[in-house]
Design a protein around this motif. Sequence first.
Motif, PDB file in Angstrom:
ATOM      1  N   VAL A   1       0.863  -1.177   0.000  1.00  0.00           N
ATOM      2  CA  VAL A   1       0.000   0.000   0.000  1.00  0.00           C
ATOM      3  C   VAL A   1       0.898   1.224   0.000  1.00  0.00           C
ATOM      4  CG1 VAL A   1      -1.837   1.253   1.188  1.00  0.00           C
ATOM      5  CG2 VAL A   1      -1.704  -1.250   1.375  1.00  0.00           C
ATOM      6  N   GLY A   2       0.816   2.040  -1.067  1.00  0.00           N
ATOM      7  CA  GLY A   2       1.701   3.196  -1.052  1.00  0.00           C
ATOM      8  C   GLY A   2       1.685   4.019  -2.316  1.00  0.00           C
ATOM      9  N   ALA A   3       2.612   4.963  -2.355  1.00  0.00           N
ATOM     10  CA  ALA A   3       2.643   5.985  -3.393  1.00  0.00           C
ATOM     11  C   ALA A   3       3.240   5.473  -4.691  1.00  0.00           C
ATOM     12  CB  ALA A   3       3.430   7.195  -2.903  1.00  0.00           C
ATOM     13  N   ILE A   4       2.731   6.040  -5.772  1.00  0.00           N
ATOM     14  CA  ILE A   4       3.231   5.775  -7.124  1.00  0.00           C
ATOM     15  C   ILE A   4       3.573   7.130  -7.728  1.00  0.00           C
ATOM     16  CG2 ILE A   4       2.729   4.768  -9.373  1.00  0.00           C
ATOM     17  CD1 ILE A   4       0.403   3.223  -7.923  1.00  0.00           C
ATOM     18  N   ASN A   5       4.834   7.329  -8.080  1.00  0.00           N
ATOM     19  CA  ASN A   5       5.272   8.621  -8.599  1.00  0.00           C
ATOM     20  C   ASN A   5       6.038   8.484  -9.900  1.00  0.00           C
ATOM     21  OD1 ASN A   5       4.343  10.084  -6.355  1.00  0.00           O
ATOM     22  ND2 ASN A   5       6.272   9.810  -5.246  1.00  0.00           N
TER      23      ASN A   5
ATOM     24  N   ALA B   1       5.366   1.975  -5.124  1.00  0.00           N
ATOM     25  CA  ALA B   1       5.752   1.302  -6.370  1.00  0.00           C
ATOM     26  C   ALA B   1       7.143   0.706  -6.249  1.00  0.00           C
ATOM     27  CB  ALA B   1       5.678   2.282  -7.538  1.00  0.00           C
ATOM     28  N   ASN B   2       8.077   1.453  -5.654  1.00  0.00           N
ATOM     29  CA  ASN B   2       9.440   0.941  -5.503  1.00  0.00           C
ATOM     30  C   ASN B   2       9.462  -0.348  -4.681  1.00  0.00           C
ATOM     31  OD1 ASN B   2      10.260   3.252  -6.841  1.00  0.00           O
ATOM     32  ND2 ASN B   2      11.200   4.206  -5.047  1.00  0.00           N
TER      33      ASN B   2
ATOM     34  N   ASP C   1       1.285  10.102 -17.710  1.00  0.00           N
ATOM     35  CA  ASP C   1       2.240   9.611 -16.717  1.00  0.00           C
ATOM     36  C   ASP C   1       1.654   8.447 -15.929  1.00  0.00           C
ATOM     37  OD1 ASP C   1       4.179  11.471 -17.407  1.00  0.00           O
ATOM     38  OD2 ASP C   1       3.516  12.944 -15.926  1.00  0.00           O
ATOM     39  N   GLY C   2       0.367   8.536 -15.595  1.00  0.00           N
ATOM     40  CA  GLY C   2      -0.275   7.434 -14.883  1.00  0.00           C
ATOM     41  C   GLY C   2      -0.283   6.162 -15.710  1.00  0.00           C
ATOM     42  N   ALA C   3      -0.588   6.293 -16.983  1.00  0.00           N
ATOM     43  CA  ALA C   3      -0.582   5.123 -17.867  1.00  0.00           C
ATOM     44  C   ALA C   3       0.813   4.513 -17.944  1.00  0.00           C
ATOM     45  CB  ALA C   3      -1.079   5.521 -19.254  1.00  0.00           C
ATOM     46  N   ALA C   4       1.824   5.368 -17.994  1.00  0.00           N
ATOM     47  CA  ALA C   4       3.199   4.868 -18.067  1.00  0.00           C
ATOM     48  C   ALA C   4       3.593   4.149 -16.783  1.00  0.00           C
ATOM     49  CB  ALA C   4       4.160   6.024 -18.340  1.00  0.00           C
ATOM     50  N   MET C   5       3.154   4.675 -15.628  1.00  0.00           N
ATOM     51  CA  MET C   5       3.479   4.025 -14.358  1.00  0.00           C
ATOM     52  C   MET C   5       2.813   2.651 -14.265  1.00  0.00           C
ATOM     53  SD  MET C   5       5.561   6.131 -13.018  1.00  0.00           S
ATOM     54  CE  MET C   5       5.976   6.573 -14.723  1.00  0.00           C
ATOM     55  N   ILE C   6       1.577   2.546 -14.715  1.00  0.00           N
ATOM     56  CA  ILE C   6       0.877   1.265 -14.678  1.00  0.00           C
ATOM     57  C   ILE C   6       1.568   0.248 -15.583  1.00  0.00           C
ATOM     58  CG2 ILE C   6      -1.255   0.115 -15.399  1.00  0.00           C
ATOM     59  CD1 ILE C   6      -2.788   2.453 -14.198  1.00  0.00           C
ATOM     60  N   THR C   7       1.956   0.668 -16.767  1.00  0.00           N
ATOM     61  CA  THR C   7       2.666  -0.230 -17.688  1.00  0.00           C
ATOM     62  C   THR C   7       3.968  -0.714 -17.064  1.00  0.00           C
ATOM     63  OG1 THR C   7       1.702   0.800 -19.641  1.00  0.00           O
ATOM     64  CG2 THR C   7       3.771  -0.396 -19.942  1.00  0.00           C
ATOM     65  N   SER C   8       4.692   0.186 -16.431  1.00  0.00           N
ATOM     66  CA  SER C   8       5.952  -0.175 -15.793  1.00  0.00           C
ATOM     67  C   SER C   8       5.735  -1.197 -14.678  1.00  0.00           C
ATOM     68  CB  SER C   8       6.632   1.082 -15.241  1.00  0.00           C
ATOM     69  OG  SER C   8       7.808   0.761 -14.545  1.00  0.00           O
TER      70      SER C   8
ATOM     71  N   LEU D   1      -0.418  -4.272  -5.625  1.00  0.00           N
ATOM     72  CA  LEU D   1      -0.211  -2.905  -5.172  1.00  0.00           C
ATOM     73  C   LEU D   1      -1.538  -2.170  -5.068  1.00  0.00           C
ATOM     74  CD1 LEU D   1       1.633  -0.483  -4.496  1.00  0.00           C
ATOM     75  CD2 LEU D   1       1.846  -0.066  -6.964  1.00  0.00           C
ATOM     76  N   ILE D   2      -1.741  -1.476  -3.940  1.00  0.00           N
ATOM     77  CA  ILE D   2      -2.889  -0.594  -3.731  1.00  0.00           C
ATOM     78  C   ILE D   2      -2.369   0.837  -3.734  1.00  0.00           C
ATOM     79  CG2 ILE D   2      -4.645   0.160  -2.077  1.00  0.00           C
ATOM     80  CD1 ILE D   2      -4.849  -2.761  -1.156  1.00  0.00           C
ATOM     81  N   GLY D   3      -2.902   1.677  -4.616  1.00  0.00           N
ATOM     82  CA  GLY D   3      -2.459   3.060  -4.716  1.00  0.00           C
ATOM     83  C   GLY D   3      -3.281   3.781  -5.758  1.00  0.00           C
ATOM     84  N   ALA D   4      -2.746   4.892  -6.259  1.00  0.00           N
ATOM     85  CA  ALA D   4      -3.476   5.670  -7.259  1.00  0.00           C
ATOM     86  C   ALA D   4      -2.508   6.436  -8.146  1.00  0.00           C
ATOM     87  CB  ALA D   4      -4.449   6.650  -6.592  1.00  0.00           C
ATOM     88  N   VAL D   5      -2.902   6.552  -9.404  1.00  0.00           N
ATOM     89  CA  VAL D   5      -2.216   7.416 -10.362  1.00  0.00           C
ATOM     90  C   VAL D   5      -3.249   8.342 -10.965  1.00  0.00           C
ATOM     91  CG1 VAL D   5      -0.408   5.729 -10.892  1.00  0.00           C
ATOM     92  CG2 VAL D   5      -2.517   5.760 -12.249  1.00  0.00           C
ATOM     93  N   GLY D   6      -2.780   9.366 -11.647  1.00  0.00           N
ATOM     94  CA  GLY D   6      -3.692  10.270 -12.320  1.00  0.00           C
ATOM     95  C   GLY D   6      -4.207   9.670 -13.617  1.00  0.00           C
TER      96      GLY D   6
END
Length: 280
Positions: free
Chosen positions: A10-14, A45-46, A69-76, A60-65
């Motif tokens: 549970v945490g941040a995605i940047n 995310a890390n 950038d959010g789409a890129a983080m999810i793909t990663s 992972l439980i979290g949120a992106v915009g």
Amino acid sequence: MTTTAQLTVVGAINLDLSAHVSRAPRPGETVADGSLARQPGGKGANQAVAAARLGAAVRLIGAVGDDDDGAAMITSLEDAGVEISGVQRAPEPTGTALIVVDAAGENSIVVCPGANGHIDVAEITVDPHTAVLAQLEVPAAVVEYVVARTDGFFALNASPAAALSAALRDRVDLFIVNETEYAALPDLRDARLTAVTLGAQGAVLFRNGEEIARASAPARAVVNTVGAGDSFAAALTLGLICGDDPLVALRRACAVGAAAVADHRSQPALGVLSDYPADA
């Protein structure tokens, strides 16, 4: 690991915007030799990616915009093997970290939480018996919501340091902090289990305020310290939930953290946890 550990993070995605410079600027000063890198980051995310690369099955439980950038983080995250059904799309920009890394690998970070501050607890689903690793880069209410709905092993990387509610103090099985955070959180002096990282000197583990294990960190050329603490947290949590002796778990976690500082990424390449040395 002989069996696949199950872990919910549970945490941040940047999005990490990292400027690598010969030295960090002093107040009011401009340093003009920077090299810019854009890469996935955020403590949640890390730690999720580190745990997956160490051999665990991770959700992972979290949120992106709802942005590029959010789409890129999810793909990663998906590419790293992290299960992302718990990642929400929030009506705010994806979180961003502005990072300055000097030639010695030391860093300073400014976090703009964005979507991380808008996780909807009503949309969270969690296995009530899962092991959990959480941090404090997301609202405490999110962590407390998961705490109240799970009975498995619960590890909290209490970073950034903040006052801990009674719900967290009573429920958390393992706190993970650095020396500065430990000094800022006197409640941890009698916590049931607390790991304190000591940078290049390794880490120490306290049970109810008494030292039970200490491990050194293997010497490595320091490239970037951003992902080291997150890799350590993932490795220590996995070792303990898999039943490793606390000293063995701490030694392996220190070895994983040392491997992370030799990688320029916030989400370093890592091997399976059992491949890291368990001896001094």
